[in-house]
Design an enzyme around this catalytic site. Structure first.
Site, mmCIF file in Angstrom:
data_model
loop_
_atom_site.group_PDB
_atom_site.id
_atom_site.type_symbol
_atom_site.label_atom_id
_atom_site.label_comp_id
_atom_site.label_asym_id
_atom_site.label_seq_id
_atom_site.Cartn_x
_atom_site.Cartn_y
_atom_site.Cartn_z
ATOM 1 N N ASP A 173 0.980 -0.933 -0.001
ATOM 2 C CA ASP A 173 0.037 -0.124 0.255
ATOM 3 C C ASP A 173 1.090 1.187 -0.123
ATOM 4 O O ASP A 173 1.347 1.423 1.265
ATOM 5 C CB ASP A 173 -0.537 0.141 1.428
ATOM 6 C CG ASP A 173 -1.762 0.826 1.121
ATOM 7 O OD1 ASP A 173 -1.564 2.086 0.733
ATOM 8 O OD2 ASP A 173 -2.813 1.436 2.066
ATOM 9 N N HIS A 174 1.465 2.414 -1.427
ATOM 10 C CA HIS A 174 2.084 3.333 -0.664
ATOM 11 C C HIS A 174 1.974 3.996 0.178
ATOM 12 O O HIS A 174 2.539 4.682 -0.141
ATOM 13 C CB HIS A 174 2.115 3.240 -2.727
ATOM 14 C CG HIS A 174 0.891 4.660 -3.168
ATOM 15 N ND1 HIS A 174 -0.416 4.376 -3.958
ATOM 16 C CD2 HIS A 174 0.778 5.530 -3.016
ATOM 17 C CE1 HIS A 174 -1.161 4.904 -4.343
ATOM 18 N NE2 HIS A 174 -0.712 6.397 -3.651
ATOM 19 N N LYS A 178 4.885 6.434 2.099
ATOM 20 C CA LYS A 178 4.687 8.576 2.165
ATOM 21 C C LYS A 178 6.116 8.630 4.161
ATOM 22 O O LYS A 178 5.255 8.068 4.898
ATOM 23 C CB LYS A 178 3.370 9.044 2.502
ATOM 24 C CG LYS A 178 3.117 8.729 0.910
ATOM 25 C CD LYS A 178 1.532 9.746 1.127
ATOM 26 C CE LYS A 178 0.954 9.121 -0.021
ATOM 27 N NZ LYS A 178 1.548 9.615 -1.388
ATOM 28 N N HIS A 236 -6.409 2.476 1.003
ATOM 29 C CA HIS A 236 -5.501 3.975 1.684
ATOM 30 C C HIS A 236 -6.187 3.956 3.243
ATOM 31 O O HIS A 236 -5.678 4.489 4.353
ATOM 32 C CB HIS A 236 -4.981 5.014 0.902
ATOM 33 C CG HIS A 236 -4.457 4.357 -0.252
ATOM 34 N ND1 HIS A 236 -4.248 3.678 -0.231
ATOM 35 C CD2 HIS A 236 -5.125 4.600 -1.584
ATOM 36 C CE1 HIS A 236 -3.811 3.688 -1.913
ATOM 37 N NE2 HIS A 236 -3.963 3.896 -2.596
ATOM 38 N N LYS A 334 -13.112 12.235 -6.692
ATOM 39 C CA LYS A 334 -12.423 12.602 -7.689
ATOM 40 C C LYS A 334 -13.173 13.930 -8.529
ATOM 41 O O LYS A 334 -14.677 14.339 -8.113
ATOM 42 C CB LYS A 334 -12.208 11.690 -8.422
ATOM 43 C CG LYS A 334 -11.498 10.725 -8.324
ATOM 44 C CD LYS A 334 -11.545 9.490 -9.885
ATOM 45 C CE LYS A 334 -10.839 8.534 -9.622
ATOM 46 N NZ LYS A 334 -9.385 9.146 -9.697
#
Length: 485
Positions: A173-174, A178, A236, A334
């Site tokens: 999970d990028h 962070k 996320h 979005k």
């Protein structure tokens, strides 16, 4: 104990993720001397390259996606020397023998980064196993999507587990790569002032916002099958919630931290058919203006009718002693008004104001953790305005800022995949997602989706460039809470 590998294998090595993130990240690690000496990187995909052709492809990607100040001719040349390529159709098991031959001796350890369509997982794992590329010195990193519900996620995880046990499986999970996300742990557990009030006695509510200004951006086929809840909340945002709500782990390691996160995810109060209409809001963007540019609505971009949600807001609760009665408001979408990812923690007001009789108005303290586009931690506190106070005391909310960009100006800001790729190569699982976490997340998300279906809920329209449907404002306002914008 960390054990760096000698070889890295990238599936999907010519895809968009490889060009924008993986190759620049690996180059950054190489340029800073962080990759193990002698580590080779082999890419594989259907595109028909040889080693020289793939190095030219990688050079083009680096030219396009590396910042100018990171372009170093000697470092790029040294990095390209690490690259090799093997063209292959991963759906054909018999092709993996050639891949194994290309890799050669893997006795020094092999790390695999798998970024492929979900339907390719089964043949890829079987192919790796058949070619002797799934032994005890091989670990695998899995890029999402890992299924689209609990059932399909379990099926994929079962397939992976046949060849790779949990301690050699690294689910990516990028967001967890962070710096600001990792700073949540430093903020909570490295400072004595926060933990005593980090609970229902001190915190009124928590908001988590991940907003985007973009629309489909070439992801129409994938996104319309998934929607905002599964694309952003399931992974996320629930990971951010878990880091905020977890109990203090005994130590900083992969087992202790993930043990505490999964307890939070299992403690999420189910949102079923009886609750979804009052505790969730879904929307879909229409025509509007974003950053001064007129944009089309979702169905016009998609060029077909759709009931997929491009916005979701959820009021969640963690049923534990620490968080009883504290709502966690999450929203993502979005074509919203601004691109930002942040966590806003509002503390409870002081129990008694000594300034009320002198006209001083108090606001509850708020801690804002901004993940993007800027990275900062901001604590909003009350201070007295300068003056003689003849007509009453004037108090104003002022920020105490920790700008990570400024505070660590001499340290280069790394993109998330640099940390995650290095951890995969070195074998540190701390920032990767364990199977029981993924399944707890899916169980909660599936309950919400079942509730939407039972109530035949359809997305409410919202104008592009707004903050979503007006119903999302009502979701918080009826609790006396306003979204932090």
């Amino acid at each position: 104990m960390r054990q760096p590998v000698g070889k890295l294998l990238l599936f999907g090595a010519t895809g968009d993720l490889a060009q924008r993130m993986l190759l620049p990240s690996l180059y950054g690690l190489h340029a800073d001397g962080l990759l193990p000496e002698g580590l080779t990187i082999t890419g594989t995909a259907r595109h028909d390259h040889d080693d020289a052709g793939y190095r030219a492809f990688a050079k083009t990607a680096l030219d396009e996606h590396l910042p100018a100040d990171r372009q170093d001719e000697a470092a790029v040349a040294g990095f390209l020397d690490r690259l090799h390529y093997h063209a292959m159709d991963a759906s054909q098991v018999e092709g993996f023998a050639g891949l194994a031959e290309k890799l050669g001796d893997i006795s020094g350890g092999l790390a695999i980064f798998l970024s492929t369509a979900p339907w390719l997982f089964a043949p890829t794992i079987k192919g790796l196993e058949s070619a002797g590329l799934a032994g005890s010195n091989v670990r695998i990193g899995l890029e999402k999507p890992l299924g689209n519900d609990l059932k399909s996620s379990r099926e994929i995880n079962d397939i992976v587990a046949e060849a790779f046990p949990e301690d050699r499986t690294f689910r990516i999970d990028h967001y967890l790569g962070k710096e600001t996300v990792q700073n949540i742990l430093a903020l909570r557990f490295g400072n004595a002032m926060f933990e005593p009030i980090w609970n229902a006695r001190g915190i009124d509510h928590v908001q988590i916002t991940v907003s985007e200004t973009v629309g489909l951006e070439g992801r129409a086929g994938y996104y319309d099958d998934v929607g905002a809840l599964r694309d952003m909340v399931q992974n996320h945002m629930l990971q951010l919630l878990a880091l905020i709500a977890m109990e203090p782990p005994a130590r900083f390691d992969g087992t202790a931290i993930r043990d505490e996160k999964v307890k939070v995810l299992r403690s999420l109060r189910p949102i079923g058919p009886a609750e979804v209409q009052s505790e969730t809001v879904i929307g879909q963007y229409r025509d509007g203006a974003v950053n001064g540019e007129i944009v089309r609505g979702y169905v016009d971009e998609l060029e077909k009718p759709s009931t997929t949600e491009t916005f979701v807001a959820v009021k969640a609760h963690v049923d534990s002693w620490r968080w009883q009665g504290v709502p966690f408001y999450m929203r993502t979408g979005k074509r919203l008004a601004a691109r930002q990812s942040e966590i806003s923690i509002q503390f409870k007001p002081v129990p008694h104001s000594i300034f009320a009789e002198r006209g001083g108005m108090l606001q509850p303290n708020t801690l804002v953790i901004r993940l993007q586009p800027e990275e900062y931690i901001r604590l909003l506190v009350m201070a007295k305005e300068p003056g003689l106070d003849r007509e009453g005391i004037r108090l104003r909310e002022v920020p105490l800022d920790l700008s990570l960009t400024t505070a660590f100006a001499s340290t280069r800001r790394r993109i998330a995949y640099e940390r995650l790729l290095l951890d995969l190569i070195e074998g540190d699982p701390t920032l990767f997602v364990r199977r029981d976490e993924v399944e707890a997340q899916w169980a909660w998300i599936d309950g919400i989706r079942a509730g939407w279906k039972a109530n035949d809920m359809k997305p409410k329209p919202y104008a592009s460039g707004s903050w979503g449907p007006t119903a999302s404002v009502a979701l918080t306002e009826r609790d006396g809470v306003t979204w932090n914008e």
